[in-house]
Design a protein around this motif. Sequence first.
Motif, mmCIF file in Angstrom:
data_model
loop_
_atom_site.group_PDB
_atom_site.id
_atom_site.type_symbol
_atom_site.label_atom_id
_atom_site.label_comp_id
_atom_site.label_asym_id
_atom_site.label_seq_id
_atom_site.Cartn_x
_atom_site.Cartn_y
_atom_site.Cartn_z
ATOM 1 N N MET A 1 0.575 -1.157 -0.461
ATOM 2 C CA MET A 1 -0.098 -0.081 0.317
ATOM 3 C C MET A 1 0.856 1.084 -0.284
ATOM 4 S SD MET A 1 -3.103 1.169 2.442
ATOM 5 C CE MET A 1 -4.220 -0.381 1.770
ATOM 6 N N THR A 2 0.479 2.067 -0.929
ATOM 7 C CA THR A 2 1.474 3.579 -0.945
ATOM 8 C C THR A 2 0.963 4.527 0.521
ATOM 9 O OG1 THR A 2 1.089 3.056 -3.193
ATOM 10 C CG2 THR A 2 1.808 5.728 -2.249
ATOM 11 N N ASP A 3 2.339 5.079 0.943
ATOM 12 C CA ASP A 3 2.027 5.555 2.194
ATOM 13 C C ASP A 3 1.826 6.962 1.151
ATOM 14 O OD1 ASP A 3 2.404 7.370 4.242
ATOM 15 O OD2 ASP A 3 4.526 6.503 4.825
ATOM 16 N N LEU A 4 0.709 7.464 1.722
ATOM 17 C CA LEU A 4 0.726 8.493 1.074
ATOM 18 C C LEU A 4 1.453 9.980 1.378
ATOM 19 C CD1 LEU A 4 -3.164 8.785 1.215
ATOM 20 C CD2 LEU A 4 -1.730 8.631 -0.732
ATOM 21 N N ASN A 5 1.920 10.023 2.441
ATOM 22 C CA ASN A 5 2.299 10.962 3.282
ATOM 23 C C ASN A 5 3.891 10.931 2.269
ATOM 24 O OD1 ASN A 5 1.212 11.629 5.976
ATOM 25 N ND2 ASN A 5 1.748 9.981 6.453
ATOM 26 N N ALA A 6 4.176 10.085 2.265
ATOM 27 C CA ALA A 6 5.878 9.383 1.496
ATOM 28 C C ALA A 6 6.073 10.178 -0.137
ATOM 29 C CB ALA A 6 6.235 8.707 1.532
ATOM 30 N N LEU A 7 4.609 10.249 -0.115
ATOM 31 C CA LEU A 7 4.553 10.673 -1.465
ATOM 32 C C LEU A 7 4.408 12.397 -1.537
ATOM 33 C CD1 LEU A 7 0.998 9.168 -3.116
ATOM 34 C CD2 LEU A 7 3.971 8.512 -3.468
ATOM 35 N N GLY A 8 4.647 12.789 -0.825
ATOM 36 C CA GLY A 8 5.134 14.320 -0.238
ATOM 37 C C GLY A 8 6.666 14.992 -0.150
ATOM 38 N N PRO A 202 -5.614 -1.412 -7.655
ATOM 39 C CA PRO A 202 -3.842 -1.659 -7.814
ATOM 40 C C PRO A 202 -3.325 -1.022 -9.293
ATOM 41 C CG PRO A 202 -6.130 -2.774 -8.153
ATOM 42 C CD PRO A 202 -6.132 -1.808 -7.154
ATOM 43 N N LEU A 203 -2.831 -1.691 -9.456
ATOM 44 C CA LEU A 203 -1.058 -0.930 -10.397
ATOM 45 C C LEU A 203 -1.972 -1.616 -11.869
ATOM 46 C CD1 LEU A 203 1.344 0.729 -11.081
ATOM 47 C CD2 LEU A 203 2.758 -1.837 -10.257
ATOM 48 N N PRO A 204 -2.406 -1.154 -12.422
ATOM 49 C CA PRO A 204 -2.767 -1.777 -13.676
ATOM 50 C C PRO A 204 -1.867 -1.844 -15.135
ATOM 51 C CG PRO A 204 -3.062 0.331 -13.829
ATOM 52 C CD PRO A 204 -2.792 0.027 -12.911
ATOM 53 N N GLU A 205 -1.533 -3.031 -15.576
ATOM 54 C CA GLU A 205 -1.030 -3.010 -16.795
ATOM 55 C C GLU A 205 -1.284 -2.421 -18.133
ATOM 56 O OE1 GLU A 205 -1.406 -7.714 -17.923
ATOM 57 O OE2 GLU A 205 -0.459 -8.657 -16.249
ATOM 58 N N ARG A 206 -2.370 -1.607 -18.291
ATOM 59 C CA ARG A 206 -2.374 -1.210 -19.047
ATOM 60 C C ARG A 206 -3.756 0.017 -18.001
ATOM 61 N NH1 ARG A 206 -3.744 -4.372 -24.264
ATOM 62 N NH2 ARG A 206 -2.182 -5.430 -24.372
ATOM 63 N N THR A 255 -6.628 -6.676 -16.775
ATOM 64 C CA THR A 255 -6.078 -6.140 -15.646
ATOM 65 C C THR A 255 -6.257 -4.827 -15.902
ATOM 66 O OG1 THR A 255 -4.084 -6.778 -17.009
ATOM 67 C CG2 THR A 255 -4.525 -8.135 -14.935
ATOM 68 N N THR A 256 -6.813 -4.378 -16.985
ATOM 69 C CA THR A 256 -7.410 -2.809 -17.523
ATOM 70 C C THR A 256 -7.867 -2.199 -16.323
ATOM 71 O OG1 THR A 256 -6.798 -4.363 -19.426
ATOM 72 C CG2 THR A 256 -7.600 -1.328 -19.187
ATOM 73 N N GLY A 320 -1.038 8.914 -11.900
ATOM 74 C CA GLY A 320 -0.297 8.495 -12.647
ATOM 75 C C GLY A 320 1.078 8.198 -11.148
ATOM 76 N N VAL A 321 0.736 9.409 -10.329
ATOM 77 C CA VAL A 321 1.225 9.545 -8.953
ATOM 78 C C VAL A 321 1.847 8.738 -8.358
ATOM 79 C CG1 VAL A 321 2.665 10.724 -7.406
ATOM 80 C CG2 VAL A 321 2.119 12.050 -9.394
ATOM 81 N N ARG A 322 0.909 7.767 -7.878
ATOM 82 C CA ARG A 322 0.963 6.314 -7.241
ATOM 83 C C ARG A 322 0.911 5.192 -7.967
ATOM 84 N NH1 ARG A 322 -3.304 6.961 -2.542
ATOM 85 N NH2 ARG A 322 -2.764 4.572 -2.910
ATOM 86 N N TRP A 323 0.926 5.520 -9.222
ATOM 87 C CA TRP A 323 1.519 4.257 -9.729
ATOM 88 C C TRP A 323 3.331 4.267 -10.158
ATOM 89 C CZ3 TRP A 323 -2.627 4.538 -13.687
ATOM 90 C CH2 TRP A 323 -4.223 3.947 -13.369
ATOM 91 N N ALA A 324 3.669 5.966 -10.666
ATOM 92 C CA ALA A 324 4.743 5.500 -10.757
ATOM 93 C C ALA A 324 5.830 5.303 -9.454
ATOM 94 C CB ALA A 324 5.252 6.966 -11.354
ATOM 95 N N GLU A 325 5.098 4.954 -8.378
ATOM 96 C CA GLU A 325 5.572 5.454 -6.776
ATOM 97 C C GLU A 325 5.927 4.074 -6.268
ATOM 98 O OE1 GLU A 325 7.078 5.793 -3.048
ATOM 99 O OE2 GLU A 325 7.412 7.003 -4.336
ATOM 100 N N ALA A 326 5.077 3.213 -7.022
ATOM 101 C CA ALA A 326 3.762 2.016 -6.942
ATOM 102 C C ALA A 326 5.432 0.446 -8.012
ATOM 103 C CB ALA A 326 3.042 1.563 -7.358
ATOM 104 N N LEU A 327 5.561 1.593 -8.881
ATOM 105 C CA LEU A 327 6.690 1.013 -10.103
ATOM 106 C C LEU A 327 8.346 1.140 -9.219
ATOM 107 C CD1 LEU A 327 5.415 1.906 -13.121
ATOM 108 C CD2 LEU A 327 5.410 -0.545 -12.324
ATOM 109 N N GLY A 328 7.996 1.807 -8.449
ATOM 110 C CA GLY A 328 9.657 2.549 -7.857
ATOM 111 C C GLY A 328 10.520 3.353 -8.512
#
Length: 355
Positions: A1-8, A202-206, A255-256, A320-328
């Motif tokens: 799960m993404t840490d919303l505070n970390a996104l800052g 969830p992180l989608p494939e598309r 998974t779209t 987009g930000v959340r998914w980018a974070e999840a992708l590292g």
Amino acid sequence: MTDLNALGRWATWTEIHQQPDIWRDWGRALDVAGLRAWIASLDVEEVWFCGAGTSAYIGDIVAAGLEGKRFRSVPTTDIVSRPQAFLSGVRPLVVSFGRSGNSTESNGTLDVLDALAPTAPRLHITCNRDGALATRASAGPLKVIALPEATHDAGFAMTSSFSTMLLTTLALFDAPCDVAQRFAALSDQLRGLLPLMGAETPLPERAVYVGSGALAFAAREAALKVMELSAGQIPALWDSSLGFRHGPKSFVTDTTAITVFVSSEMPARAYDMDLIAELRSQFPMARVQAVGVGGDLDIAMPFGAVWAAPLCVATAQIAGVRWAEALGLNVDAPFTGRGTLSRVVAGVKLYPVVK
């Protein structure tokens, strides 16, 4: 799960969340009356909205949303490559958008205008007071709108720059209104919506974004945000709600993540809702989200769909930000180390304008 505070820690996350404050303050500062009077004084046949990438999509949204007027979206990438196809026997007001105001195509368009339509009036809307769009002179009438410095996004993806240039343009070319009041209302609306956009997905494939009218082109910008922020690891498609069935629907897998921007206007809204029902029936494993009037994320559109475009696009900015974070990924510079894309497009060689 993404840490919303970390996104800052990411500038892009901050730039998304600063939009309500920017809109409210800018609505009070913008000289709408003076600029509308200047535009009305011009002897022009058409108004062209020009930019590249996200800046071009601003023009697409405006031209699609303000029906019945002689507005055209003409990307700078088209003008630079085929100038004679556009500047032949017409004297438009050329409205140029640019976050940096320094892209090769922005400069190339100014070169084309200097060569083929030197007296055509120009309106430059830019986030950079030091860029070419803000500083370069013109032989014809010229107005420059330099947006607040905060809109000059430091992140790779355009967020507050996109929305504030779009709203500025609507303030000048849509029917007259109390702009300060309207910007304040939109500010309050986005402020209330942003926490709801932060729900875990969830992180989608598309990803797919669709809509009708102006919201179809908002979908285009939304899809671009996801591809940019994920560095292409999440392919994203956009289309109109009716056009999506004509082949592009083949893009959908289980998974779209599918987002439909639901219009407030009829019959567009009915077609949007029909597509949502169809997609949920045909792709029960895919995530289909309705964003807009009466949707899963309910976005009221009291000023019409075109004014709600930045609210809809904000959902993709957040995702987009959340998914980018999840992708590292480095959210502010997703293409670090690749050298394939840069914040201000580079590597374009300009060729002489042939008169």
